[in-house]
Write an enzyme that holds these catalytic residues in place. Structure first.
Site, PDB file in Angstrom:
ATOM      1  CG  ASP A 197      -1.902   1.090   1.278  1.00 29.69           C
ATOM      2  OD1 ASP A 197      -2.767   1.117   0.384  1.00 29.69           O
ATOM      3  OD2 ASP A 197      -1.833   1.934   2.202  1.00 29.69           O
ATOM      4  CD  GLU A 254      -2.122   2.270  -3.480  1.00 27.39           C
ATOM      5  OE1 GLU A 254      -3.202   2.809  -3.766  1.00 27.39           O
ATOM      6  OE2 GLU A 254      -1.740   2.119  -2.299  1.00 27.39           O
TER       7      GLU A 254
END
Length: 323
Positions: A197, A254
């Protein structure tokens, strides 16, 4: 093709556990609900499940605010149920990728609870704390200022997202080792990789300069000072050396704001960072202005041009994630 390249030919299916399948009728999806659908997922042609966060969390940000990295959120089940899910996937020759959220924790995480107790607490430097005259004009991605006053010590902590999601200080080598140990906990269980993330946010410009204030805005645009920061490649290479290179796993970063040039570095196998990244350029093509929620009809030639640009840029060194 080496076994280590299995992810190059895999179909990955994301599951948001809360909304996928509710096995007990309490209105919340759960891990047992995923187990019930494994044959269905196999029949669809899914090779890999990417499981959005199932960790213990106050759920301020759908589980991306983690209170305990090594415990399952009770409404989703428990560790025994998780182990059953992992075994069920492997029994069907499917794999499991977990969400790795290490740019920030919940403010209810034990590290932060210790960090806020006093200025000389051993966990103080696990997060970014500054006096009032040292904070800058950065805004939170979730609106409002990126600095929150903590009354206990009279200092401010950095949160690029919710004020319940304080940013971790990756400059601290002890913090990094704790993160790596947590990653090994899951990999030793047998999971098959991580979707990381906002991983290109973990390196900040620790001088914390003010950012330029766009017209009509209150806060400074700090993107260049926390996105693809000064030590990001060092941190990712260390993570690879300490953890991911020792397992046969897939890593997807990401990375908002990453260009094709950035992606060539991040995904080049010779650099030992990540296997793939999520780029957002094609996701923004139907945004009408800077607000991603203001939509306009997509112009197909723009999409074709962007997809082509990424394919060409990474065809020699690196690998695209197509979604």
């Amino acid at each position: 093709m080496k076994e280590k390249d299995w992810w190059k030919k895999s179909v990955v299916y994301q599951i948001y556990p809360k909304s996928f399948n509710d096995s007990n009728g309490d209105g919340v999806g759960d891990i047992q609900g995923i187990i019930e659908k494994l044959d269905y997922l196999k029949e669809l042609g899914v090779d890999v499940i990417w499981l959005s966060p199932v960790y213990d969390s106050p759920q301020d940000d759908n589980g991306y605010d983690i209170r305990d990295y090594q415990k399952i959120y009770e409404e989703y089940g428990d560790m025994a149920t998780f182990d059953k899910l992992l075994q069920g996937l492997h029994d069907r020759d499917m794999k499991l990728v977990m969400d790795l959220v290490v740019n920030h924790t919940s403010d209810e995480h034990k590290w932060f609870e210790e960090s806020r107790k006093s200025k000389d607490n051993p966990y103080r430097d696990y997060y970014f704390w500054r006096e009032e005259n040292e904070i800058n004009n950065w805004g939170s991605i979730f609106s409002g200022p990126a600095w929150e006053l903590d009354e206990k010590t009279g200092e401010y902590y950095l949160h690029l997202f919710s004020k319940k999601q304080p940013d971790l200080n990756w400059e601290n080598p002890k913090l990094r080792q704790d993160v790596y140990n947590m990653m090994k906990f899951w990999l030793d269980k047998g999971i098959d990789g991580f979707r990381m993330d906002v991983i290109n946010f973990i390196s900040k410009n620790t001088a914390f300069p003010d950012g330029p204030v766009p017209d009509g805005q209150i806060y400074g645009d700090a993107g260049n000072d926390f996105c693809n920061g000064p030590r990001i490649h060092e941190f990712l290479q260390e993570m690879n050396q300490e953890v991911t290179s020792k397992y046969d796993v897939m890593t997807v970063g990401e990375m908002p704001g990453a260009s094709t040039t950035d992606a060539q570095i991040y995904t080049n196998p010779a650099n030992n960072e990540v296997d793939m990244i999520f780029t957002f350029e094609h996701m923004n093509l139907d945004s009408d202005g800077d607000n991603k929620w203001d939509l306009k009809p997509i112009y197909l030639p723009d999409l074709k041009e962007n997809m082509s640009e990424w394919q060409v840029a990474l065809q020699e060194n690196g690998w695209n994630s197509l979604y």
